[in-house]
Enzyme design. Structure first.
Site, PDB file in Angstrom:
ATOM      1  N   GLN A  55      34.183   9.140  66.931  1.00  0.00           N
ATOM      2  CA  GLN A  55      34.227   9.740  68.277  1.00  0.00           C
ATOM      3  C   GLN A  55      36.044   9.980  67.513  1.00  0.00           C
ATOM      4  O   GLN A  55      36.693  10.410  69.118  1.00  0.00           O
ATOM      5  CB  GLN A  55      33.906   8.548  69.733  1.00  0.00           C
ATOM      6  CG  GLN A  55      32.591   9.033  70.503  1.00  0.00           C
ATOM      7  CD  GLN A  55      31.812   7.903  71.116  1.00  0.00           C
ATOM      8  OE1 GLN A  55      31.833   6.908  70.941  1.00  0.00           O
ATOM      9  NE2 GLN A  55      32.521   8.918  72.576  1.00  0.00           N
ATOM     10  N   HIS A  90      27.541   2.773  64.967  1.00  0.00           N
ATOM     11  CA  HIS A  90      27.622   3.724  66.573  1.00  0.00           C
ATOM     12  C   HIS A  90      26.990   4.732  66.199  1.00  0.00           C
ATOM     13  O   HIS A  90      28.076   5.325  66.345  1.00  0.00           O
ATOM     14  CB  HIS A  90      29.004   3.806  67.276  1.00  0.00           C
ATOM     15  CG  HIS A  90      29.406   3.812  68.838  1.00  0.00           C
ATOM     16  ND1 HIS A  90      29.949   2.443  69.440  1.00  0.00           N
ATOM     17  CD2 HIS A  90      28.669   4.849  69.340  1.00  0.00           C
ATOM     18  CE1 HIS A  90      30.112   3.648  70.422  1.00  0.00           C
ATOM     19  NE2 HIS A  90      29.871   4.174  70.468  1.00  0.00           N
ATOM     20  N   GLU A 106      23.583   0.228  71.531  1.00  0.00           N
ATOM     21  CA  GLU A 106      23.455   1.097  72.433  1.00  0.00           C
ATOM     22  C   GLU A 106      22.201   1.852  71.671  1.00  0.00           C
ATOM     23  O   GLU A 106      21.988   2.682  71.962  1.00  0.00           O
ATOM     24  CB  GLU A 106      24.298   1.625  72.831  1.00  0.00           C
ATOM     25  CG  GLU A 106      25.684   1.402  74.073  1.00  0.00           C
ATOM     26  CD  GLU A 106      26.183   2.411  75.252  1.00  0.00           C
ATOM     27  OE1 GLU A 106      25.268   3.740  74.782  1.00  0.00           O
ATOM     28  OE2 GLU A 106      26.589   2.024  76.194  1.00  0.00           O
ATOM     29  N   GLU A 165      31.889  -2.709  76.893  1.00  0.00           N
ATOM     30  CA  GLU A 165      32.454  -1.178  77.228  1.00  0.00           C
ATOM     31  C   GLU A 165      32.109  -0.930  78.430  1.00  0.00           C
ATOM     32  O   GLU A 165      31.998  -1.451  79.556  1.00  0.00           O
ATOM     33  CB  GLU A 165      32.013  -0.218  76.944  1.00  0.00           C
ATOM     34  CG  GLU A 165      32.282   0.331  75.014  1.00  0.00           C
ATOM     35  CD  GLU A 165      31.142   1.408  74.780  1.00  0.00           C
ATOM     36  OE1 GLU A 165      30.638   2.715  76.104  1.00  0.00           O
ATOM     37  OE2 GLU A 165      30.685   1.726  74.092  1.00  0.00           O
ATOM     38  N   SER A 178      34.017  13.449  73.287  1.00  0.00           N
ATOM     39  CA  SER A 178      33.155  12.232  74.259  1.00  0.00           C
ATOM     40  C   SER A 178      31.927  12.777  73.963  1.00  0.00           C
ATOM     41  O   SER A 178      30.875  12.816  74.632  1.00  0.00           O
ATOM     42  CB  SER A 178      33.457  11.818  75.871  1.00  0.00           C
ATOM     43  OG  SER A 178      32.837  12.187  77.016  1.00  0.00           O
ATOM     44  N   TRP A 179      31.468  12.979  73.276  1.00  0.00           N
ATOM     45  CA  TRP A 179      30.244  13.896  72.529  1.00  0.00           C
ATOM     46  C   TRP A 179      29.258  14.909  72.955  1.00  0.00           C
ATOM     47  O   TRP A 179      30.282  16.197  72.680  1.00  0.00           O
ATOM     48  CB  TRP A 179      29.095  12.916  73.044  1.00  0.00           C
ATOM     49  CG  TRP A 179      28.756  11.367  72.367  1.00  0.00           C
ATOM     50  CD1 TRP A 179      29.379   9.860  72.952  1.00  0.00           C
ATOM     51  CD2 TRP A 179      28.780  10.135  70.608  1.00  0.00           C
ATOM     52  NE1 TRP A 179      29.432   9.227  72.226  1.00  0.00           N
ATOM     53  CE2 TRP A 179      29.011   9.512  70.813  1.00  0.00           C
ATOM     54  CE3 TRP A 179      28.969  11.134  69.858  1.00  0.00           C
ATOM     55  CZ2 TRP A 179      30.104   8.261  69.616  1.00  0.00           C
ATOM     56  CZ3 TRP A 179      29.006  10.951  68.705  1.00  0.00           C
ATOM     57  CH2 TRP A 179      28.878   9.179  68.707  1.00  0.00           C
ATOM     58  N   LYS A 221      36.611  14.907  78.996  1.00  0.00           N
ATOM     59  CA  LYS A 221      36.020  14.365  80.105  1.00  0.00           C
ATOM     60  C   LYS A 221      37.069  12.647  79.145  1.00  0.00           C
ATOM     61  O   LYS A 221      36.555  12.172  77.914  1.00  0.00           O
ATOM     62  CB  LYS A 221      35.103  13.243  79.378  1.00  0.00           C
ATOM     63  CG  LYS A 221      34.254  13.105  80.589  1.00  0.00           C
ATOM     64  CD  LYS A 221      33.284  12.205  80.537  1.00  0.00           C
ATOM     65  CE  LYS A 221      31.652  11.844  81.548  1.00  0.00           C
ATOM     66  NZ  LYS A 221      30.647  11.168  80.974  1.00  0.00           N
ATOM     67  N   TYR A 241      38.901   8.683  78.880  1.00  0.00           N
ATOM     68  CA  TYR A 241      38.533   7.962  79.122  1.00  0.00           C
ATOM     69  C   TYR A 241      39.711   6.865  78.606  1.00  0.00           C
ATOM     70  O   TYR A 241      39.503   5.568  78.643  1.00  0.00           O
ATOM     71  CB  TYR A 241      37.216   7.097  78.087  1.00  0.00           C
ATOM     72  CG  TYR A 241      36.156   7.360  79.228  1.00  0.00           C
ATOM     73  CD1 TYR A 241      35.218   6.601  79.949  1.00  0.00           C
ATOM     74  CD2 TYR A 241      35.251   8.392  78.529  1.00  0.00           C
ATOM     75  CE1 TYR A 241      34.298   6.543  80.275  1.00  0.00           C
ATOM     76  CE2 TYR A 241      34.166   9.144  78.673  1.00  0.00           C
ATOM     77  CZ  TYR A 241      33.278   8.177  79.722  1.00  0.00           C
ATOM     78  OH  TYR A 241      32.674   8.297  79.819  1.00  0.00           O
TER      79      TYR A 241
END
Ligand code: BG6
Length: 470
Positions: A21, A118, A163, A369, A422-423, A429, A431
Site C-alpha cells: 500500500q 500483509h 488479517e 489499526e 487503499s486496495w 480513500k 486514512y
C-alpha cells in the site's frame, strides 16, 4: 468518571502501513511480482506501482513520525521483495532495504512493529494455487525464518499475518480481492493453510530463540445482535465464528472452534485438516494479539435467499450487503453514522471487543489499526480533519475505558501513518495522519490530526476527552 490515569510510558503510540500500500517501487531492485501487481495490472485497475513511494521516502516518513511524537511504527515486509522464487532464494537488495528502514526507525527512537505478511503473496506462488497449496504454508515458514535470521537483532515485536479473515474471505469467498474466487470449500482450505503457516512461523521464532515476542493481527469485528432471542444468539455465534473465532481461537488457544468445524463438515470436506498439523497449531500459540478495529458486525437471524456478499469500493453510500445463507444477516443500525464506504462509526464496539477478547484469551493486546477513510482535498496548506480527531479521540477513549476494567492493552496504531493506496478503493480513500499529494510529486504535509495526536501522546493520553459508553 473513573480512571483518568496516564498511559504507561511504555505504551506504544504510532501509525501503521503495509508494504504493497505504500512502498511503490513494484519492480525495483529485483523485486518479484506480487499477486496484487499481477491482478491489478491484468485488470487494468488503479494499483500500487508507485503508491506513497515509501521505498524512496521512508527516511522522511520516519522522521515525521518522530517529530509527531510517535514511538512505534507498524509496517509489513514484502515477501516478493525478500524471496526471489519458489526455491526460496534470498534477494539481498530487498534485505538491505529493510535494514535501512529498520535503522531509520532506531535512529529516531521508533520501535519497529513488524508484520511478516500483509497480503502481497508472490505471484510465483499464486500461480501454484496460492493459499490453496499446502506448500505455500511451508514457504511462509521459510520466509519467516529468513526474516528472523536477518532482522532478529533489530526487531522485538513480530506478527505473522495481517488479517487472515479479510484476505481469505475477500479472495476466496467474496471474490473482490485476488484471486477473485467464490468458493466455500476453497475458502476453508485457504483459511486452514494460513493458520497453519502462522503456527509454523511462531514455531520457527521459538525454536530460533530470537529476542522479543510474536503475535498475529486480526480484523476484529465484535458481534452484536438486534435482540436477545435465542435465534439471534445462534446467528451471533455463526457470525462470530465467521468473522473472528477461526483466527483468534486458533492463534491464541491452538484450536479451530469445534462448532464451526462441525457445521462445515455437514456440507463440505474437512479431510485437509491433518492431525500432525493440528498439533503444530495447538503447540504454537501467540504471545499477544493485535486487533485492527474499524467497526462491529450487527446481525439478525438468516431469513431467506442466497448468500450475498457485496462490498462498497466506490465510496457511494448504501451498497454493501452481507447475508450468509443459513447462518446470519448483517444489518445496519439506523441510529449510527456511516462513512461513504458504508463503515459504521461505532467506538463502543472497540471497548466491547477489547473486554471480550481479554475475557476469552487473557493475552496482551495491541490495537494495531484504527482509522477512518474519507475523501480529502490535500492541495490546501493543512487538511483540517476534525472528523478524524473526533474519531481517534472516541476510540482511544474506548481503549482507556477497557484498560480501566483491567484489559492489558499495550499500544495504539492509527491507520495510517500517511496517505496510501487503499486496495480496491484506490488512493481517493484517505486514512493518513500525513497528507500525501499523489498528483504533486508525493509532497507530504501533516494534517491537523497529526498535531492533535502528538499532543495526546505527549500528555500520555491525559488530553483524551473521556466518556463512559453506558
Ligand atoms: C485493514 C487492512 O483491513 O483495513 C489495511 O489491514 C486496509 O490494509 C485497512 O487498508 C482499511 O481498509 P480499506 O479497504 O478501506 O483500505
Amino acid at each position: 468518571m473513573e480512571g483518568d490515569y496516564l498511559m504507561d510510558k511504555n505504551f506504544f503510540w504510532g501509525g501503521a502501513t503495509a508494504s504493497y500500500q505504500c512502498e511503490g517501487a513494484w519492480d525495483v531492485d529485483d523485486k518479484a511480482e506480487s499477486m496484487w501487481d499481477h491482478y491489478l495490472h491484468e485488470n487494468g485497475m488503479e494499483n500500487g506501482d508507485v503508491a506513497s513511494d515509501h521505498y524512496h521516502r521512508f527516511e522522511e516518513d520516519i522522521r515525521m513520525m518522530k517529530e509527531g511524537g510517535q514511538t512505534s511504527y507498524r509496517f509489513s515486509l514484502s515477501w516478493p521483495r525478500i524471496i526471489k522464487n519458489k526455491a526460496g532464494e534470498i534477494n539481498l537488495k530487498g534485505i538491505e532495504f529493510y535494514h535501512r528502514l529498520l535503522d531509520a526507525c532506531h535512529k529516531h527512537g521508533i520501535e519497529p512493529f513488524v508484520t511478516i505478511y500483509h497480503w502481497d503473496l508472490p505471484q510465483y506462488w499464486e500461480a501454484e494455487g496460492g493459499w490453496l497449496n499446502r506448500d505455500v504454508a511451508y514457504a511462509f515458514e521459510h520466509l519467516a525464518k529468513v526474516c528472523f535470521e536477518h532482522f532478529g537483532d533489530k526487531v522485538r515485536y513480530w506478527t505473522t499475518f495481517n488479517e487472515p479473515k479479510w484476505f481469505i474471505a475477500n479472495g476466496y469467498f467474496i471474490g473482490n480481492y485476488p484471486p477473485g474466487l467464490q468458493d466455500v470449500q476453497k475458502t476453508m482450505i485457504g483459511a486452514y493453510h494460513v493458520m497453519l503457516a502462522s503456527a509454523l512461523g511462531v514455531r520457527a521464532f521459538r525454536e530460533g530463540g530470537y529476542q522479543g515476542q510474536i503475535g498475529i493481527v486480526h480484523s476484529y469485528t465484535p458481534v452484536n445482535g438486534v435482540d436477545d432471542t435465542i435465534e439471534t444468539k445462534i446467528a451471533m455465534r455463526y457470525a462470530d465464528n465467521y468473522c473472528n473465532n477461526w483466527i483468534l481461537d486458533t492463534a491464541a488457544l491452538g484450536k479451530f472452534p469445534i462448532d464451526l468445524v462441525a457445521k462445515l463438515a455437514q456440507d463440505y470436506d474437512v479431510s485437509f485438516m491433518q492431525a500432525e498439523e493440528l498439533q503444530v497449531i495447538k503447540e504454537n500459540t501467540v504471545d499477544f494479539i493485535g486487533l485492527n478495529y474499524y467497526a462491529r458486525t450487527l446481525v439478525k437471524p438468516y431469513t431467506e435467499g442466497e448468500t450475498q456478499l457485496v462490498f462498497n469500493h466506490s465510496g457511494k453510500k448504501g451498497q454493501s450487503k452481507v447475508v450468509i445463507k443459513g447462518w446470519f444477516e448483517q444489518v445496519k443500525d439506523p441510529n449510527s453514522e456511516f462513512t461513504a464506504w458504508d463503515t459504521e462509526i461505532y467506538p463502543k464496539g472497540l471497548q466491547d471487543g477489547l473486554l471480550e477478547a481479554w475475557d476469552r484469551y487473557h493475552l496482551p493486546i495491541y490495537v494495531t489499526e484504527n482509522g477512518v477513510g474519507v475523501r480529502e482535498d490535500v492541495t490546501v496548506d493543512q487538511v483540517n480533519d476534525d472528523y478524524r480527531i473526533s474519531f481517534m479521540n472516541d476510540h482511544i477513549n474506548a481503549i482507556m475505558n477497557a484498560m480501566d476494567r483491567g484489559v492489558d492493552i499495550r499500544g495504539y496504531y492509527a491507520w495510517a501513518s500517511f496517505d496510501l493506496y487503499s486496495w480496491k478503493n484506490g488512493v481517493e480513500k484517505r486514512y493518513g495522519l500525513v497528507a500525501v499529494d499523489f498528483e504533486k510529486g508525493q509532497e507530504r504535509k501533516p494534517k491537523a490530526s497529526y498535531y492533535w495526536f502528538k499532543d495526546i501522546i505527549e500528555s500520555h493520553g491525559e488530553k483524551i476527552q473521556r466518556r463512559a459508553f453506558e
